[in-house]
Design a protein around this motif. Structure first.
Motif, PDB file in Angstrom:
ATOM      1  N   VAL A 171       0.791  -1.265  -0.151  1.00  0.00           N
ATOM      2  CA  VAL A 171       0.001   0.099   0.000  1.00  0.00           C
ATOM      3  C   VAL A 171       1.401   1.113  -0.043  1.00  0.00           C
ATOM      4  N   ILE A 172       2.104   1.064  -0.324  1.00  0.00           N
ATOM      5  CA  ILE A 172       2.992   2.527  -0.094  1.00  0.00           C
ATOM      6  C   ILE A 172       2.704   3.146  -0.953  1.00  0.00           C
ATOM      7  N   PRO A 173       2.394   2.646  -3.030  1.00  0.00           N
ATOM      8  CA  PRO A 173       1.927   3.855  -3.444  1.00  0.00           C
ATOM      9  C   PRO A 173       0.595   4.443  -3.275  1.00  0.00           C
ATOM     10  N   ILE A 176       1.400   7.302  -1.256  1.00  0.00           N
ATOM     11  CA  ILE A 176       2.419   7.857  -0.864  1.00  0.00           C
ATOM     12  C   ILE A 176       1.548   9.041  -1.522  1.00  0.00           C
ATOM     13  N   ARG A 180       0.243  13.231  -0.378  1.00  0.00           N
ATOM     14  CA  ARG A 180       0.801  14.639  -1.183  1.00  0.00           C
ATOM     15  C   ARG A 180      -0.786  14.440  -1.626  1.00  0.00           C
ATOM     16  N   ARG A 192       0.597  18.420 -10.474  1.00  0.00           N
ATOM     17  CA  ARG A 192       0.336  17.134  -9.692  1.00  0.00           C
ATOM     18  C   ARG A 192      -0.649  16.232  -8.998  1.00  0.00           C
ATOM     19  N   GLU A 195      -2.254  13.711 -11.222  1.00  0.00           N
ATOM     20  CA  GLU A 195      -0.991  12.140 -11.346  1.00  0.00           C
ATOM     21  C   GLU A 195      -1.686  11.498  -9.756  1.00  0.00           C
ATOM     22  N   TRP A 196      -1.563  12.218  -8.668  1.00  0.00           N
ATOM     23  CA  TRP A 196      -1.211  11.162  -7.843  1.00  0.00           C
ATOM     24  C   TRP A 196      -3.396  10.716  -7.372  1.00  0.00           C
ATOM     25  N   SER A 198      -4.472   9.532  -9.728  1.00  0.00           N
ATOM     26  CA  SER A 198      -5.533   8.962 -11.074  1.00  0.00           C
ATOM     27  C   SER A 198      -4.012   7.257 -10.470  1.00  0.00           C
ATOM     28  N   VAL A 199      -3.310   8.151  -9.891  1.00  0.00           N
ATOM     29  CA  VAL A 199      -2.517   6.957  -9.360  1.00  0.00           C
ATOM     30  C   VAL A 199      -3.399   5.948  -8.016  1.00  0.00           C
ATOM     31  N   ALA A 202      -6.209   3.776 -10.206  1.00  0.00           N
ATOM     32  CA  ALA A 202      -6.250   3.076 -10.627  1.00  0.00           C
ATOM     33  C   ALA A 202      -5.551   1.986  -9.688  1.00  0.00           C
ATOM     34  N   PHE A 203      -5.203   1.923  -8.210  1.00  0.00           N
ATOM     35  CA  PHE A 203      -4.995   0.528  -6.957  1.00  0.00           C
ATOM     36  C   PHE A 203      -6.215   0.784  -7.313  1.00  0.00           C
ATOM     37  N   ILE A 206      -7.764  -1.937  -9.735  1.00  0.00           N
ATOM     38  CA  ILE A 206      -7.030  -2.633 -10.220  1.00  0.00           C
ATOM     39  C   ILE A 206      -7.288  -3.867  -8.863  1.00  0.00           C
TER      40      ILE A 206
ATOM     41  N   LEU B 120      11.617  -1.870  -2.263  1.00  0.00           N
ATOM     42  CA  LEU B 120       9.885  -2.213  -2.415  1.00  0.00           C
ATOM     43  C   LEU B 120       9.525  -3.113  -3.071  1.00  0.00           C
ATOM     44  N   ILE B 158       2.659   0.560 -10.475  1.00  0.00           N
ATOM     45  CA  ILE B 158       1.823   1.688  -9.711  1.00  0.00           C
ATOM     46  C   ILE B 158       2.972   2.130  -8.998  1.00  0.00           C
ATOM     47  N   SER B 162       4.533   6.256  -8.987  1.00  0.00           N
ATOM     48  CA  SER B 162       4.565   6.807  -7.286  1.00  0.00           C
ATOM     49  C   SER B 162       5.138   7.443  -7.420  1.00  0.00           C
ATOM     50  N   TRP B 165       7.029   9.659 -10.100  1.00  0.00           N
ATOM     51  CA  TRP B 165       7.090  10.921  -9.853  1.00  0.00           C
ATOM     52  C   TRP B 165       6.819  11.955  -7.642  1.00  0.00           C
TER      53      TRP B 165
END
Lengths: 222, 240
Positions: A171-173, A176, A180, A192, A195-196, A198-199, A202-203, A206, B120, B158, B162, B165
């Protein structure tokens, strides 16, 4: 599938409402984590407000492990899993229902930690919509991946140590991107943000898709 | 894979690794900027390539195991062998990367995108290996592990984007670019680097083949009674 999901979702939340394990154990843990971080960083207002978003999301990530552990513990008790199979409940429905119930509990924790960040750490909210959208997406992602790994480790004797080892790195993404977005929500403009988001989106998509496809196979190994 | 083919693979890895060491240390020149430290070029990128290759194959093998029509224990053994090798090479990538970073960047570790993503990935697949030790029948372990490998692998892109960026200091890709010369790697250095990729890939293939054979023997062992295993060992003339 959606009817099964709703039944499991309502069942899990009813159990939580009656037992109040989340209210008396997980929520105090999250608040204690937030306060502990504040003690570690010192009383400087600027340092605390700069770290507030990170402190909240680390608290949420750690709490998610406890919430998921509890969510899967319910399934192990009183032969619930066997009863669900005998009743012909769609595994994808079980996954969606459990993910939804975990997400609701995490959302409550986020509201409390967010309020704590505003009240204790000097965090300001300038863009509420960004805070809400990011929180919803991040919560769905955390709940989905937690439910997958919670079910995978459900039969393990060492599940209490195994679950954080598996969930926290993945779950690090979310951590982050969530931090942010919360930082961006505290100022009038920040780069950005799309972009964050969208991360986070997407997570969430998925891992919801992965859970729906794989949960039947996960139930077979429990 | 037949034992003879595995042996040939092992010897091919030894020869190409020796050739890489010779060209990398003796033939290729030092770099103007990085001086002798540029020789990490023949060690660090090929290890990173093998690590990503290993996790990619493990994910593909896991999909094949989960798909009922292609379900074979050999795919589980392949995924296990690839993840074990991948974790080893990922650990080596982090170590050699730190050794290279210290003289070039002035620090052993920075929270750079690719460094963080690689570290990671190392932790993610360590979790896979921990999950394999949970127990259960071989089929339960295989299915549980296949799901974990897949869930971990889809996190890799992913994580990559991440942390990219989030922060990046690392240089661009050294090989997967339209022209090698665009990154300053050319001539003998470029060919030695490509040789190192072949050498480490052969080493990886040999490690995977050997590990799969061990797993096959282990599973064969668990399916047989102790008396049968002792009889088989005595028949080999090995003290049991």
């Amino acid at each position: 599938m959606l009817r099964d999901a709703w039944a499991v979702f309502a069942k899990d939340l009813r159990i939580e409402a009656k037992t109040r394990v989340g209210l008396w154990q997980v929520l105090p843990f999250a608040v204690i984590a937030l306060v502990t971080f504040a003690f570690a960083l010192g009383p400087g207002k600027s340092a605390l407000s700069a770290a507030a978003a990170g402190m909240c999301w680390v608290g949420v990530a750690f709490s998610s492990v406890l919430v998921v552990g509890r969510s899967q513990g319910i399934e192990r008790e009183h032969g619930v899993r066997t009863a669900q199979r005998l009743a012909g409940i769609d595994p994808a429905g079980v996954f969606l229902g459990k993910t939804g119930a975990v997400a609701v509990q995490l959302a409550v924790i986020e509201v409390v930690l967010g309020a704590g960040a505003v009240g204790l750490l000097g965090y300001h909210v300038h863009r509420l919509w960004l805070l809400l959208v990011a929180s919803v997406l991040a919560t769905i992602g955390l709940a989905a991946v937690g439910t997958i790994y919670g079910a995978l480790t459900g039969a393990a004797r060492a599940r209490e140590t195994l679950l954080p080892m598996l969930v926290l790195p993945i779950v690090i993404p979310v951590l982050i991107a969530g931090v942010r977005c919360w930082q961006a929500a505290s100022v009038s403009s920040a780069p950005r943000v799309g972009e964050w988001l969208s991360v986070l989106g997407a997570f969430a998509v998925i891992y919801i898709a992965a859970g729906v496809v794989l949960y039947g196979q996960i139930e077979e190994v429990q | 894979m037949k034992q003879r083919k595995v042996t040939i693979l092992g010897w091919a890895a030894v020869v190409t690794l020796a050739a890489t060491a010779f060209f990398g240390i003796v033939v290729t020149p030092p770099d103007v900027v990085q001086r002798q430290y540029v020789r990490f070029l023949y060690l660090h990128p090929p290890m990173a390539w093998v690590a990503y290759l290993a996790f990619g194959i493990a994910a593909a093998a896991s999909i094949l195991y989960l798909w009922p029509k292609t379900r074979r224990m050999a795919f589980d053994a392949l995924a296990l062998a690839c993840v074990e090798s991948g974790v080893l090479f990922t650990g080596l990538v982090v170590v050699t990367g730190s050794m290279w970073a210290h003289p070039v960047w002035g620090t052993y570790w920075v929270w750079d995108a690719r460094l963080t993503a690689t570290a990671l990935m190392f932790v993610l697949f360590l979790g896979y290996l921990a999950l394999r030790r949970v127990g259960g029948s071989p089929e339960q372990v295989a299915k549980r592990s296949a799901i974990a490998a897949l869930v971990s692998f889809i996190d890799v892109p992913i994580v990559h984007f991440s942390v990219l960026w989030w922060n990046t200091l690392h240089q661009g890709p050294s090989v997967l670019t339209p022209g090698l010369s665009s990154q300053g790697v050319h001539g003998a250095m470029a060919w030695t680097m490509l040789l190192s990729f072949v050498a480490f890939t052969l080493l990886f293939a040999w490690m995977v083949a050997r590990r799969m054979e061990l797993e096959r023997l282990r599973l064969g062992g668990t399916n047989r009674s102790l008396e049968e295993q002792l009889a088989a060992r005595r028949a080999e003339g090995v003290p049991a």
